[in-house]
Design a protein around this motif. Structure first.
Motif, short mmCIF file in Angstrom:
data_model
loop_
_atom_site.label_atom_id
_atom_site.label_comp_id
_atom_site.label_asym_id
_atom_site.label_seq_id
_atom_site.Cartn_x
_atom_site.Cartn_y
_atom_site.Cartn_z
N ASP A 76 23.39 43.10 27.44
CA ASP A 76 24.36 42.29 27.70
C ASP A 76 24.21 42.46 29.21
O ASP A 76 24.67 43.54 29.67
CB ASP A 76 25.83 42.38 27.42
N VAL A 77 23.47 41.60 29.98
CA VAL A 77 23.58 41.86 31.60
C VAL A 77 24.37 40.96 32.22
O VAL A 77 24.17 39.56 32.15
CB VAL A 77 22.05 41.68 31.94
N LEU A 78 24.98 41.26 33.26
CA LEU A 78 25.88 40.60 34.24
C LEU A 78 25.48 40.79 35.53
O LEU A 78 25.48 41.95 36.17
CB LEU A 78 27.52 41.08 33.96
N PRO A 79 25.17 39.59 36.02
CA PRO A 79 24.51 39.78 37.31
C PRO A 79 25.69 39.84 38.47
O PRO A 79 26.63 39.46 38.44
CB PRO A 79 23.99 38.38 37.63
N VAL A 80 25.25 40.84 39.48
CA VAL A 80 26.16 40.81 40.63
C VAL A 80 25.38 40.63 42.06
O VAL A 80 24.58 41.34 42.48
CB VAL A 80 27.01 42.38 40.79
N ASN A 81 26.11 39.65 42.59
CA ASN A 81 25.56 39.13 43.84
C ASN A 81 26.42 38.01 44.53
O ASN A 81 26.82 37.14 44.25
CB ASN A 81 24.16 38.29 43.75
N PRO A 82 27.26 38.91 45.63
CA PRO A 82 28.40 38.00 46.31
C PRO A 82 27.98 36.78 46.83
O PRO A 82 28.74 35.70 46.49
CB PRO A 82 28.96 38.85 47.39
N GLY A 83 26.84 36.71 47.41
CA GLY A 83 26.38 35.27 47.80
C GLY A 83 26.24 34.17 46.75
O GLY A 83 26.67 33.01 46.90
N LEU A 84 25.45 34.91 45.82
CA LEU A 84 25.37 33.77 44.75
C LEU A 84 26.74 33.24 43.86
O LEU A 84 26.87 32.26 43.30
CB LEU A 84 24.31 34.22 43.62
N ALA A 85 27.53 34.28 43.88
CA ALA A 85 28.97 34.18 43.11
C ALA A 85 29.72 33.12 43.89
O ALA A 85 30.27 32.27 43.37
CB ALA A 85 29.47 35.60 43.02
N LYS A 86 29.47 33.14 45.30
CA LYS A 86 30.36 32.33 45.96
C LYS A 86 30.04 30.93 45.85
O LYS A 86 30.83 29.97 45.72
CB LYS A 86 30.16 32.90 47.55
#
Length: 155
Positions: free
Chosen positions: A55-65
């Motif tokens: 189960d992979v959860l992506p972390v990227n503040p720019g994409l999350a915004k």
């Protein structure tokens, strides 16, 4: 008179036993530095891990915004925003930035950290080990899973 070498610690060294433990006991992976660009290593490794039943959860503040997804998964701005327990934090950031990610991984209670190929931060690795986390550094699950004959998580 020779200077004392007592304060010099040996460089971090990966252990196949620890790599195996990380790859078989981790199910939920937060991939920091996730990218939507299919030409980026983080994107390819993300898909590879999904294909191996993690189960992979992506972390990227720019994409999350901007409310993006990567491989159909909601992108989070930080590890603290992930609402489930994290087994492994896979770090696709530069060596200096990796230290802050390791500190956040310790803070959120992750069990392991994985610094990708070329991401080397001896101090961060030492902090993680001292906090009781398993650590892999300067290696990639894309290569280590097949090398170690691991098909995916065992839990």
């Amino acid at each position: 008179m020779r200077p004392s070498c007592g304060s010099i610690r040996p460089p971090f060294c990966n252990s196949d036993a620890i790599l195996r433990e990380i790859l078989t006991s981790s199910k939920t992976i937060a991939l920091v530095g996730a990218s939507k660009n299919p030409n980026r290593a983080s994107n390819e490794v993300f898909r590879f891990l999904l294909d191996h039943n993690y189960d992979v959860l992506p972390v990227n503040p720019g994409l999350a915004k901007i409310g993006e997804t990567v491989h159909g998964q909601k992108v989070y701005a930080s590890l603290k925003d992930i609402p489930v327990e994290i087994d492994l934090v896979d770090i696709f950031r530069n060596s200096n930035d990796a230290g802050g990610v390791v500190d956040e991984a310790i803070e959120v209670g992750a069990k392991s950290v994985w610094l990708q190929v070329g991401v080397i931060n001896e101090d961060a690795a030492e902090r993680a080990v001292d906090a009781g986390l398993n650590v892999a550094m300067d290696v990639c699950p894309y290569h280590e899973l097949p090398r170690l004959g691991i098909k995916g998580p065992h839990n």
